[in-house]
Design an enzyme around this catalytic site. Structure first.
Site, PDB file in Angstrom:
ATOM      1  N   LYS A  84       0.855  -1.182   0.000  1.00 26.74           N
ATOM      2  CA  LYS A  84       0.000   0.000   0.000  1.00 26.74           C
ATOM      3  C   LYS A  84       0.897   1.239   0.000  1.00 26.74           C
ATOM      4  O   LYS A  84       1.726   1.421   0.907  1.00 26.74           O
ATOM      5  CB  LYS A  84      -0.892  -0.046   1.244  1.00 26.74           C
ATOM      6  CG  LYS A  84      -2.190   0.705   1.114  1.00 26.74           C
ATOM      7  CD  LYS A  84      -3.051   0.400   2.338  1.00 26.74           C
ATOM      8  CE  LYS A  84      -4.381   1.083   2.296  1.00 26.74           C
ATOM      9  NZ  LYS A  84      -5.113   0.935   3.558  1.00 26.74           N
TER      10      LYS A  84
HETATM   11  O1  G3P Z   1      -7.768   1.965   5.394  1.00 25.78           O
HETATM   12  C1  G3P Z   1      -8.078   3.245   4.986  1.00 25.78           C
HETATM   13  C2  G3P Z   1      -9.472   3.745   5.331  1.00 25.78           C
HETATM   14  O2  G3P Z   1     -10.405   2.737   5.168  1.00 25.78           O
HETATM   15  C3  G3P Z   1      -9.572   4.496   6.623  1.00 25.78           C
HETATM   16  O3  G3P Z   1     -10.880   4.743   7.002  1.00 25.78           O
HETATM   17  O4  G3P Z   1     -12.505   5.395   8.744  1.00 25.78           O
HETATM   18  O5  G3P Z   1     -10.079   5.976   9.024  1.00 25.78           O
HETATM   19  O6  G3P Z   1     -11.484   7.153   7.334  1.00 25.78           O
HETATM   20  P1  G3P Z   1     -11.249   5.876   8.095  1.00 25.78           P
END
Ligand code: G3P
Length: 220
Positions: A84
């Protein structure tokens, strides 16, 4: 549409995998910190042993050489490791180099469709648009999924749209309707895919009626 879980918590991954419909895992440095991971290699290996699908492991370098070094190291952990890489200038250069070596890349922190197009041109297997974080700042996260889908379809681009920052099952429904290839979500959203109050009350009624019938048959 593939279902990935967005966590580094082994218990959550185990629970989601037990459903039998889990296709992969995404992690990020915040999720690794939340899970209290100390030995990264062992942890990624454990995740790969739990789920038969791509597992995103994020680099923390922000320079080209560092990203290459980390990416090449991460893929030695397990064949399912997907590197990633953030959508930054050095990241794009590294995606091009690693993709040419056959490394699977998930380009993360995508917030506009052109960033997704650049990542795809560089050779990423996945692009990760963050829906919820766009909603958080008053923009329409789902529009981003629609726009990327249109652009990729216009040019026959095979890079998969991996919708991330998914907060609830309305996002999930919208992603399925918009043609997202993958959705990564926390365990709470995976649970919400299954639950409906009418399913629960309907089942309670079926079971109560069955019990009543059994009692009646017994008393005859
Ligand atoms: O893995 C990246 C993403 O899914 C993060 O989500 O909830 O931290 O905005 P969030």
């Amino acid at each position: 549409m593939k279902f990935f879980i967005d966590t580094a918590d082994l218990n959550e991954i185990r629970e989601a995998a037990a459903l039998g419909v889990l296709d992969g895992v995404t992690t990020n440095p915040s999720l690794m910190a939340k899970a209290g991971v100390t030995d990264f290699r062992t942890h990624y290996l454990r995740i790969c042993e739990l789920v038969d699908g791509d597992v995103s492991a994020e680099v923390i370098s922000t320079d080209y050489e560092g990203i290459l070094r980390e990416g090449r190291d991460l893929i030695t952990i397990h064949p399912n490791i997907t590197v990633k890489i953030p959508m930054i200038r050095e990241g794009v250069k590294a995606i091009r180099t690693l993709a040419a070596e056959g490394v699977k890349i998930n380009c993360t922190l995508i917030f506009n469709p052109i960033q997704a197009l650049v990542a795809a041109k560089a050779g990423a297997k996945y692009v990760s648009p963050f829906i919820g974080r766009l909603d958080d700042i008053g923009q329409d996260g789902m529009q981003l999924i629609h726009d990327i889908r249109d652009i990729f379809d216009n040019y026959g681009i095979e890079t998969q749209i991996l919708a991330a920052s998914v907060r609830h099952n309305q996002h999930l429904l919208a992603c399925a309707l918009a043609g997202s290839d993958v959705v990564t979500m926390p365990l709470s959203v995976i649970d919400s895919m299954i639950k409906h109050p009418l399913t629960d009350s309907g089942l309670q009624k079926f079971l109560a009626d069955h019990a009543k019938l059994t009692e009646q048959l017994k008393s005859k």
